[in-house]
Structures are given as structure tokens and as C-alpha cells.
Scaffold this motif. Sequence first.
Motif, PDB file in Angstrom:
ATOM      1  N   CYS A   1       0.968  -1.131  -0.078  1.00 37.60           N
ATOM      2  CA  CYS A   1       0.068  -0.069  -0.145  1.00 37.60           C
ATOM      3  C   CYS A   1       0.986   1.163  -0.003  1.00 37.60           C
ATOM      4  O   CYS A   1       2.012   1.326   0.229  1.00 37.60           O
ATOM      5  CB  CYS A   1      -0.996  -0.254   1.291  1.00 37.60           C
ATOM      6  N   SER A   2       0.186   2.494  -0.282  1.00 37.38           N
ATOM      7  CA  SER A   2       0.924   3.614  -0.472  1.00 37.38           C
ATOM      8  C   SER A   2       1.488   3.963   0.955  1.00 37.38           C
ATOM      9  O   SER A   2       2.591   4.746   0.993  1.00 37.38           O
ATOM     10  CB  SER A   2       0.017   4.801  -0.851  1.00 37.38           C
ATOM     11  N   ASP A   3       1.185   3.578   2.164  1.00 42.82           N
ATOM     12  CA  ASP A   3       1.920   3.745   3.529  1.00 42.82           C
ATOM     13  C   ASP A   3       2.949   2.830   3.742  1.00 42.82           C
ATOM     14  O   ASP A   3       3.284   2.921   4.874  1.00 42.82           O
ATOM     15  CB  ASP A   3       0.863   3.824   4.281  1.00 42.82           C
ATOM     16  N   GLY A   4       3.314   1.837   2.772  1.00 37.30           N
ATOM     17  CA  GLY A   4       4.240   0.881   3.121  1.00 37.30           C
ATOM     18  C   GLY A   4       3.698  -0.430   3.588  1.00 37.30           C
ATOM     19  O   GLY A   4       4.660  -1.394   3.884  1.00 37.30           O
ATOM     20  N   SER A   5       2.478  -0.442   4.224  1.00 37.30           N
ATOM     21  CA  SER A   5       1.776  -1.467   4.712  1.00 37.30           C
ATOM     22  C   SER A   5       1.604  -2.680   3.562  1.00 37.30           C
ATOM     23  O   SER A   5       1.538  -2.473   2.462  1.00 37.30           O
ATOM     24  CB  SER A   5       0.585  -1.273   5.397  1.00 37.30           C
ATOM     25  N   PHE A   6       1.641  -3.709   4.045  1.00 37.14           N
ATOM     26  CA  PHE A   6       1.173  -5.055   3.345  1.00 37.14           C
ATOM     27  C   PHE A   6      -0.430  -5.490   3.525  1.00 37.14           C
ATOM     28  O   PHE A   6      -0.735  -5.379   4.416  1.00 37.14           O
ATOM     29  CB  PHE A   6       1.840  -6.341   3.567  1.00 37.14           C
TER      30      PHE A   6
ATOM     31  N   ASN B   1      -7.142  -0.043  -6.486  1.00 32.57           N
ATOM     32  CA  ASN B   1      -6.718   0.999  -6.821  1.00 32.57           C
ATOM     33  C   ASN B   1      -7.891   1.820  -7.174  1.00 32.57           C
ATOM     34  O   ASN B   1      -7.709   3.241  -7.089  1.00 32.57           O
ATOM     35  CB  ASN B   1      -5.600   1.064  -8.157  1.00 32.57           C
ATOM     36  N   ASP B   2      -8.971   1.480  -7.500  1.00 31.60           N
ATOM     37  CA  ASP B   2     -10.159   2.377  -7.873  1.00 31.60           C
ATOM     38  C   ASP B   2     -11.045   2.525  -6.484  1.00 31.60           C
ATOM     39  O   ASP B   2     -11.984   3.126  -6.707  1.00 31.60           O
ATOM     40  CB  ASP B   2     -11.129   1.655  -8.887  1.00 31.60           C
ATOM     41  N   GLY B   3     -10.466   2.088  -5.589  1.00 31.45           N
ATOM     42  CA  GLY B   3     -11.277   2.330  -4.061  1.00 31.45           C
ATOM     43  C   GLY B   3     -12.456   1.361  -3.792  1.00 31.45           C
ATOM     44  O   GLY B   3     -13.050   1.820  -3.080  1.00 31.45           O
ATOM     45  N   LYS B   4     -12.567   0.298  -4.478  1.00 35.14           N
ATOM     46  CA  LYS B   4     -13.580  -0.664  -4.562  1.00 35.14           C
ATOM     47  C   LYS B   4     -13.114  -1.832  -4.043  1.00 35.14           C
ATOM     48  O   LYS B   4     -14.018  -2.780  -4.152  1.00 35.14           O
ATOM     49  CB  LYS B   4     -14.293  -0.859  -6.091  1.00 35.14           C
ATOM     50  N   GLY B   5     -11.954  -2.105  -3.622  1.00 32.61           N
ATOM     51  CA  GLY B   5     -11.481  -3.411  -3.036  1.00 32.61           C
ATOM     52  C   GLY B   5     -11.628  -3.431  -1.501  1.00 32.61           C
ATOM     53  O   GLY B   5     -12.714  -3.000  -1.286  1.00 32.61           O
TER      54      GLY B   5
ATOM     55  N   TYR C   1      -9.594  -1.999   3.800  1.00 33.29           N
ATOM     56  CA  TYR C   1      -8.133  -1.732   4.109  1.00 33.29           C
ATOM     57  C   TYR C   1      -7.505  -1.025   3.318  1.00 33.29           C
ATOM     58  O   TYR C   1      -6.529   0.132   3.717  1.00 33.29           O
ATOM     59  CB  TYR C   1      -7.332  -3.027   4.673  1.00 33.29           C
ATOM     60  N   THR C   2      -7.527  -1.227   2.189  1.00 31.27           N
ATOM     61  CA  THR C   2      -6.759  -0.563   1.055  1.00 31.27           C
ATOM     62  C   THR C   2      -7.483   0.762   0.436  1.00 31.27           C
ATOM     63  O   THR C   2      -6.612   1.546  -0.060  1.00 31.27           O
ATOM     64  CB  THR C   2      -6.349  -1.309  -0.336  1.00 31.27           C
TER      65      THR C   2
ATOM     66  N   THR D   1      -4.405   4.017  -1.371  1.00 31.80           N
ATOM     67  CA  THR D   1      -3.981   3.811  -2.566  1.00 31.80           C
ATOM     68  C   THR D   1      -3.062   4.790  -2.927  1.00 31.80           C
ATOM     69  O   THR D   1      -2.936   5.860  -2.145  1.00 31.80           O
ATOM     70  CB  THR D   1      -5.229   3.977  -3.634  1.00 31.80           C
ATOM     71  N   PRO D   2      -2.177   4.509  -4.040  1.00 22.91           N
ATOM     72  CA  PRO D   2      -2.107   3.368  -5.077  1.00 22.91           C
ATOM     73  C   PRO D   2      -1.690   2.339  -4.402  1.00 22.91           C
ATOM     74  O   PRO D   2      -0.698   2.508  -3.279  1.00 22.91           O
ATOM     75  CB  PRO D   2      -1.423   3.846  -6.289  1.00 22.91           C
ATOM     76  N   VAL D   3      -2.040   1.298  -4.485  1.00 22.73           N
ATOM     77  CA  VAL D   3      -1.256   0.000  -4.119  1.00 22.73           C
ATOM     78  C   VAL D   3      -0.754  -0.795  -5.291  1.00 22.73           C
ATOM     79  O   VAL D   3      -1.121  -0.534  -6.699  1.00 22.73           O
ATOM     80  CB  VAL D   3      -2.307  -1.106  -3.634  1.00 22.73           C
ATOM     81  N   ARG D   4       0.509  -1.644  -5.262  1.00 22.85           N
ATOM     82  CA  ARG D   4       1.012  -2.130  -6.375  1.00 22.85           C
ATOM     83  C   ARG D   4       1.124  -3.781  -5.930  1.00 22.85           C
ATOM     84  O   ARG D   4       1.522  -4.148  -4.711  1.00 22.85           O
ATOM     85  CB  ARG D   4       2.484  -1.574  -6.639  1.00 22.85           C
ATOM     86  N   LEU D   5       1.065  -4.551  -6.819  1.00 22.01           N
ATOM     87  CA  LEU D   5       1.134  -5.945  -6.811  1.00 22.01           C
ATOM     88  C   LEU D   5       2.709  -6.459  -6.326  1.00 22.01           C
ATOM     89  O   LEU D   5       3.568  -5.900  -7.135  1.00 22.01           O
ATOM     90  CB  LEU D   5       0.797  -6.736  -7.894  1.00 22.01           C
TER      91      LEU D   5
END
Length: 90
Positions: free
Chosen positions: A13-18, A34-38, A41-42, A46-50
Motif C-alpha cells: 500500500c501507499s503507506d508501506g503496509s502489506f 486502486n479504484d477504491g472498490k477493493g 483496508y486498501t 492507494t495506490p497499491v502495487r502488486l
Amino acid sequence: MKQTCHYFYVLECSDGSFYAGYTVDINQRLKKHNDGKGAKYTRGRTPVRLLYSEEFETKSEALKMEISFKKLSRKAKEQYINGHPDHEKG
């Protein structure tokens, strides 16, 4: 009949968390996060990366991996992601 693949995945996640989760479609799930529909927690992270994904034959196996991963310490999670031979980096 096409066999469904089941994935355990880890996002950064953008804050460094998993964030660890389960899906049958990684690209669609990543877009939802990333669209805010997950996951809730996420949404604020956002943004999150795989960071990592792993394919399993059954949903049960993938969910068991997710549960096991969530119990690990941050250091152990990093070691799992970086040391696993068949991982995919995002």
C-alpha cells in the motif's frame, strides 16, 4: 471445461503496509483496489502495487496460504516474498 486458477497475492500500500488477499483474477482485483472498490483496508492506502502472487489449484489452498501469511511478522513476510522461487514481482 476451463479450470479456474486461484491466487494468493500480496500488495504494498501507499503507506508501506502489506495487504494479503485471494482472487481468481489478479489484474481485475488490483484495479478494484486502486479504484477504491477493493478491501476496506486498501481504500485509504492507494495506490497499491502488486508485490507477489502465487497460483494454487484450489480455493482452499490459496485461502490457507493467505491465512498463514497474515500470521507472519513483517520481517517473515518480507522474507517469504523475497525468498520464494516462483514469485512474481509487480
